[in-house]
Motif scaffolding. Structure first.
Motif, PDB file in Angstrom:
ATOM      1  N   GLU A 456      53.533  65.115  12.819  1.00 20.33           N
ATOM      2  CA  GLU A 456      52.738  64.563  13.520  1.00 20.33           C
ATOM      3  C   GLU A 456      51.762  64.626  13.165  1.00 20.33           C
ATOM      4  N   ARG A 457      50.860  66.115  13.268  1.00 16.94           N
ATOM      5  CA  ARG A 457      49.310  66.671  12.825  1.00 16.94           C
ATOM      6  C   ARG A 457      49.016  65.752  11.186  1.00 16.94           C
ATOM      7  N   CYS A 458      50.907  65.498  10.816  1.00 15.23           N
ATOM      8  CA  CYS A 458      50.279  66.059   9.068  1.00 15.23           C
ATOM      9  C   CYS A 458      50.043  64.334   8.636  1.00 15.23           C
ATOM     10  N   GLY A 459      50.018  63.270  10.296  1.00 15.19           N
ATOM     11  CA  GLY A 459      49.487  61.765  10.283  1.00 15.19           C
ATOM     12  C   GLY A 459      51.006  60.448   9.861  1.00 15.19           C
ATOM     13  N   TYR A 460      52.523  61.658  10.432  1.00 15.20           N
ATOM     14  CA  TYR A 460      52.974  61.009   9.666  1.00 15.20           C
ATOM     15  C   TYR A 460      53.897  60.103  11.188  1.00 15.20           C
ATOM     16  N   THR A 461      54.616  59.131  11.526  1.00 19.23           N
ATOM     17  CA  THR A 461      55.027  58.562  12.680  1.00 19.23           C
ATOM     18  C   THR A 461      56.911  58.579  12.237  1.00 19.23           C
ATOM     19  N   VAL A 462      56.805  59.769  13.455  1.00 17.58           N
ATOM     20  CA  VAL A 462      58.126  60.281  13.936  1.00 17.58           C
ATOM     21  C   VAL A 462      58.874  59.656  14.857  1.00 17.58           C
ATOM     22  N   VAL A 463      60.703  58.774  14.620  1.00 15.48           N
ATOM     23  CA  VAL A 463      61.113  58.483  15.471  1.00 15.48           C
ATOM     24  C   VAL A 463      62.794  59.249  14.946  1.00 15.48           C
ATOM     25  N   ASP A 464      63.035  58.991  16.274  1.00 13.89           N
ATOM     26  CA  ASP A 464      64.874  59.242  16.239  1.00 13.89           C
ATOM     27  C   ASP A 464      66.052  58.921  15.689  1.00 13.89           C
ATOM     28  N   ALA A 465      67.337  58.579  15.288  1.00 16.02           N
ATOM     29  CA  ALA A 465      67.695  58.538  14.159  1.00 16.02           C
ATOM     30  C   ALA A 465      68.234  56.833  14.789  1.00 16.02           C
ATOM     31  N   GLU A 466      68.313  56.823  15.852  1.00 17.00           N
ATOM     32  CA  GLU A 466      69.259  55.413  16.909  1.00 17.00           C
ATOM     33  C   GLU A 466      67.858  54.797  16.309  1.00 17.00           C
ATOM     34  N   THR A 467      66.591  55.095  16.237  1.00 15.85           N
ATOM     35  CA  THR A 467      66.083  54.305  16.689  1.00 15.85           C
ATOM     36  C   THR A 467      65.437  54.018  15.351  1.00 15.85           C
ATOM     37  N   THR A 468      65.508  54.550  13.759  1.00 16.58           N
ATOM     38  CA  THR A 468      65.818  54.166  12.632  1.00 16.58           C
ATOM     39  C   THR A 468      66.665  53.635  12.495  1.00 16.58           C
ATOM     40  N   ILE A 469      68.054  52.871  13.060  1.00 18.33           N
ATOM     41  CA  ILE A 469      68.671  52.042  12.758  1.00 18.33           C
ATOM     42  C   ILE A 469      68.227  50.603  14.200  1.00 18.33           C
ATOM     43  N   ILE A 470      68.251  50.721  14.599  1.00 18.90           N
ATOM     44  CA  ILE A 470      67.460  50.045  15.505  1.00 18.90           C
ATOM     45  C   ILE A 470      66.372  49.398  15.231  1.00 18.90           C
ATOM     46  N   THR A 471      65.274  50.201  15.217  1.00 21.93           N
ATOM     47  CA  THR A 471      64.503  48.947  14.026  1.00 21.93           C
ATOM     48  C   THR A 471      64.717  48.139  12.411  1.00 21.93           C
ATOM     49  N   HIS A 472      65.801  48.899  12.175  1.00 27.13           N
ATOM     50  CA  HIS A 472      66.198  48.442  10.720  1.00 27.13           C
ATOM     51  C   HIS A 472      67.240  46.774  11.345  1.00 27.13           C
ATOM     52  N   LEU A 473      68.031  47.451  12.096  1.00 34.29           N
ATOM     53  CA  LEU A 473      68.248  45.402  12.284  1.00 34.29           C
ATOM     54  C   LEU A 473      68.180  45.123  12.738  1.00 34.29           C
ATOM     55  N   SER A 474      66.400  45.144  13.899  1.00 32.60           N
ATOM     56  CA  SER A 474      65.876  44.441  14.768  1.00 32.60           C
ATOM     57  C   SER A 474      64.912  43.298  12.742  1.00 32.60           C
ATOM     58  N   GLU A 475      64.661  43.560  11.837  1.00 30.09           N
ATOM     59  CA  GLU A 475      63.919  43.399  10.571  1.00 30.09           C
ATOM     60  C   GLU A 475      65.427  42.409  10.239  1.00 30.09           C
ATOM     61  N   VAL A 476      66.701  42.645  10.082  1.00 27.39           N
ATOM     62  CA  VAL A 476      67.102  42.196   9.143  1.00 27.39           C
ATOM     63  C   VAL A 476      67.999  40.834  10.142  1.00 27.39           C
ATOM     64  N   ILE A 477      67.201  40.829  11.442  1.00 29.31           N
ATOM     65  CA  ILE A 477      67.846  39.629  11.778  1.00 29.31           C
ATOM     66  C   ILE A 477      66.833  38.859  11.836  1.00 29.31           C
ATOM     67  N   LYS A 478      65.821  39.049  12.725  1.00 33.79           N
ATOM     68  CA  LYS A 478      64.344  38.649  11.968  1.00 33.79           C
ATOM     69  C   LYS A 478      64.238  37.951  10.777  1.00 33.79           C
ATOM     70  N   ALA A 479      64.507  38.428   9.641  1.00 35.21           N
ATOM     71  CA  ALA A 479      64.737  37.747   8.506  1.00 35.21           C
ATOM     72  C   ALA A 479      65.244  36.876   8.542  1.00 35.21           C
ATOM     73  N   TYR A 480      67.356  36.864   8.732  1.00 32.47           N
ATOM     74  CA  TYR A 480      67.809  36.470   8.586  1.00 32.47           C
ATOM     75  C   TYR A 480      68.359  35.538   9.705  1.00 32.47           C
ATOM     76  N   ALA A 481      67.460  35.093  10.518  1.00 32.95           N
ATOM     77  CA  ALA A 481      68.009  34.432  12.035  1.00 32.95           C
ATOM     78  C   ALA A 481      68.111  32.743  11.256  1.00 32.95           C
ATOM     79  N   PRO A 482      67.347  32.278  10.991  1.00 28.51           N
ATOM     80  CA  PRO A 482      67.907  31.467   9.984  1.00 28.51           C
ATOM     81  C   PRO A 482      69.512  30.726  10.276  1.00 28.51           C
TER      82      PRO A 482
END
Length: 681
Positions: A456-482
């Protein structure tokens, strides 16, 4: 309620009476007649317990068996002490002990001693030892299989295959199964100790009786030896035979697999299916009967009997099934729809990621997926169907795959015990596993939890493993919503609007537009990330436009103008302006000449060389605007907007395309950041 309370109290009274009887046998001398009754009760109770176990269809039908085992061991120990006290005190232990001892000894006490020792060895080394080992292995395998079974239940619940009540019932069944085999593992240890105790009590009874008879009562060695050998063998057999039955019952119940029939019916049915085995055994018995020196009659009789049995079983198998006497019931074709069902959204996890979806191990993935579905419904108005989550052993341990309608659309790697540090190319590297953010493709590192502050001091955004999967799933659902939204979800949205605005729904469908046309318009909106929460406004706009044309592209553009304020709010700056990238008017006119009407709607088919250069110029302009920390927006005329967005979405899917008509309808001011296409027109 009153009768239930009385029943519970009666059961408790019986328990207290049973425990009190055990204590009485340990402390109070028992008369011979009462000892006969208790020994007979012990023997008959063991027989009943043995046959109860044989009749079970599955072990959990007798879930209290481990407790019964413990009480049986306690009762047997107390009974052994009571009989030993009577033998040592009076030289008498009831008629039952004397009768069994005389019948077994038959004038030779060594025969009884050998028989008693044989029973002890068989129980301790074979039955009890085997049951102890089987219970231990069964408990271990049950606990090892518990996570996978829980995962299967959670996945079926997430996919909507079972209800919450059914999932709760299955979890309770798994909990009872784990508790049962764990308790059986502990009860088996008591059985092993009980076998040793019975042998030691018999030895002490014989030696103590012999010493008391010779030294205190003045009996001869021969008389004392015969008397106390008879009583000890009778007492030992009356205790060991029921103990052997109980130990065998414990072995049967831990090896019993779930079935719709009792053990005897299952064994008989499975044995009848193998007549050739009886035939081979009959042949071997006949050959043994022909060997010189062996008795021929028993072997030949057994061989003939088994051969006849094998022939009869084979004839039964060859017989055609009996015709039913009652009128035949019309058979309906089998339903195979469950085998062709495709889940709208599915997440497959590698072996190392399975604990993330298990609540009993602290995993919150399923709960967070539920929250994601709720969030998408609140933000986009998209009713996401239940997401099926299951394990896939064919995947690498840390890999997960996201599928839409059965097809893999995205995948990623995840490390449950690490954190994902997401940054930019210019940031310094970190100590960890280099990776890419699966949702946005940014450079990232999987780091240890203790490296979070440094990242975080170096400027990175740090998330846990579950957040990684949930964020990825959210973007996929939005992209393939139709693709995810079906007409069933459209019907649910219409029914929801019908409850509060029935006139709007009745005006639109089925009079003006079909459900499929409404579905296509909603898919067009979701494809560009436009929320469809305001279904009333959407339906009213479609009703107004449908009187002019039922073309779904035309309807989509009219709905967008109705939602223009909402569309612009998604991308406008805090000061209320839109940071736009404008198309040069000459380039816009040139692109309009390449718009063609097709079965799939209005498509832009430009010259490939021109289009490649134009996309590159738009991409460079978008990067310059994004570098300022704002979301760029491409603006063009309403006639070109939808065809341009469809073609541009393949190369720049995250770049919004808005028409001037929508900007005017929203009454927002524009801040031109770049004009593209002037040199190419």
């Amino acid at each position: 309620m009153v009768s239930k309370t009385v029943g519970l109290k009666q059961n408790e009274v019986w328990t207290v009476v049973a425990v009190g009887s055990v204590l009485a046998m340990l402390l109070v001398p028992m008369p011979p007649m009462l000892l006969d009754l208790l020994l007979l009760l012990h023997f008959v109770g063991a027989l009943a317990l043995f046959f109860i176990v044989l009749m079970l269809r599955e072990p959990l039908e007798f879930s209290s068996f481990p407790s019964v085992l413990l009480f049986a061991a306690l009762f047997r120990t107390a009974l052994s002490v009571a009989v030993m006290r009577a033998i040592l005190t009076n030289g008498l232990a009831g008629q039952l002990v004397v009768s069994v001892g005389e019948w077994v000894l038959g004038g030779n006490f060594l025969v009884g001693v050998v028989l008693f020792l044989t029973l002890v060895i068989v129980q301790f080394a074979v039955v009890t030892g085997g049951a102890n080992r089987i219970a231990e292995v069964a408990a271990r395998f049950t606990l090892d299989a518990l996570p996978g079974k829980q995962m299967s239940i959670d996945a079926d619940l997430s996919a909507g295959l079972i209800t919450e009540e059914e999932a709760r019932r299955r979890r309770k069944q798994l909990e009872l199964e784990a508790d049962f085999y764990g308790a059986m593992d502990g009860a088996a240890k008591f059985m092993r100790g009980d076998a040793v105790t019975a042998f030691l009590v018999a030895v002490l009874c014989f030696v103590g009786g012999l010493l008391i008879g010779v030294w205190q009562r003045g009996e001869s060695w021969e008389t004392a030896l015969r008397t106390y050998a008879l009583l000890t063998v009778g007492q030992g057999l009356l205790v060991q035979i029921p103990a052997l039955l109980v130990s065998a019952a414990a072995g049967f119940i831990v090896t019993r697999a779930a079935s719709d029939e009792s053990l005897g019916a299952t064994v008989a049915k499975e044995a009848k299916a193998q007549p050739d085995a009886l035939l081979f055994a009959a042949g071997i018995a006949a050959l043994l009967g022909l060997l010189p020196g062996l008795p021929k009659v028993p072997f030949l009789v057994l061989s003939i009997g088994m051969g006849v049995g094998a022939w009869w079983l084979r004839q039964q198998a060859l017989k055609p099934p009996a015709q039913p006497t009652t009128p035949s019931v019309t058979q309906h074709p089998q339903d195979f729809t469950a085998f062709v069902r495709v889940d709208p959204v599915e997440v497959e996890l590698g072996f190392a990621l399975v604990p993330m979806a298990m609540e009993q191990e602290g995993g919150k993935l399923l709960h967070r997926i539920t929250n994601l579905r709720r969030k998408l419904a609140e933000e986009l108005g998209l009713l996401v169907p239940p997401v099926r989550v299951r394990d896939n052993l064919l995947l690498p341990p840390n890999r997960y795959v996201i599928k839409v309608r059965g097809a893999k659309v995205s995948e990623g790697d995840c490390y449950p015990h690490n954190l994902l540090a997401i940054g930019a190319p210019q940031l310094p590297p970190l100590e960890g596993v280099a990776a890419r953010d699966p949702a946005f493709g940014l450079p990232a590192y999987w780091i240890a939890p203790d490296k979070k502050r440094e990242a975080e001091r170096c400027g990175y955004t740090v998330v846990d493993a579950e957040t990684t999967i949930i964020t990825h799933l959210s973007e996929v659902i939005k992209a393939y919503a139709p693709d995810i939204m079906s007409r069933q979800e459209v019907q649910a949205l219409l029914e929801q609007v019908r409850q509060t605005h029935p006139a709007v729904v009745e005006e639109v469908t089925p009079q003006l537009l079909s459900r499929s046309e409404i579905h296509q318009v909603l898919c067009n909106l979701l494809a560009e990330g436009v929320p469809i929460k305001d279904m009333v406004a959407i339906l009213e706009a479609m009703a107004d436009a449908a009187r002019l044309s039922k073309d779904t592209d035309f309807l989509t553009e009219r709905v967008r103008r109705r939602l223009a304020r909402l569309i612009c709010q998604l991308v406008q700056l805090p000061d209320g302006t839109l940071p736009i990238i404008a198309l040069d008017p000459a380039m816009e006119q040139r692109l309009l000449t390449h718009v063609q009407e097709t079965d799939g709607g209005r498509l832009l088919v430009p010259d490939p060389g021109l289009w490649q250069r134009l996309v590159e110029e738009i991409a460079r302009a978008a990067e310059r605007v994004a570098a300022e920390g704002v979301q760029p927006v491409l603006v063009c005329s309403g006639a070109l907007r939808l065809p341009l967005r469809r073609l541009l979405g393949r190369f720049l899917p995250r770049l919004p395309v808005i028409s001037y008509e929508e900007v005017n309808a929203a009454k927002v001011s524009m801040q031109t950041k770049a004009v593209v296409g002037g040199d190419l027109a």
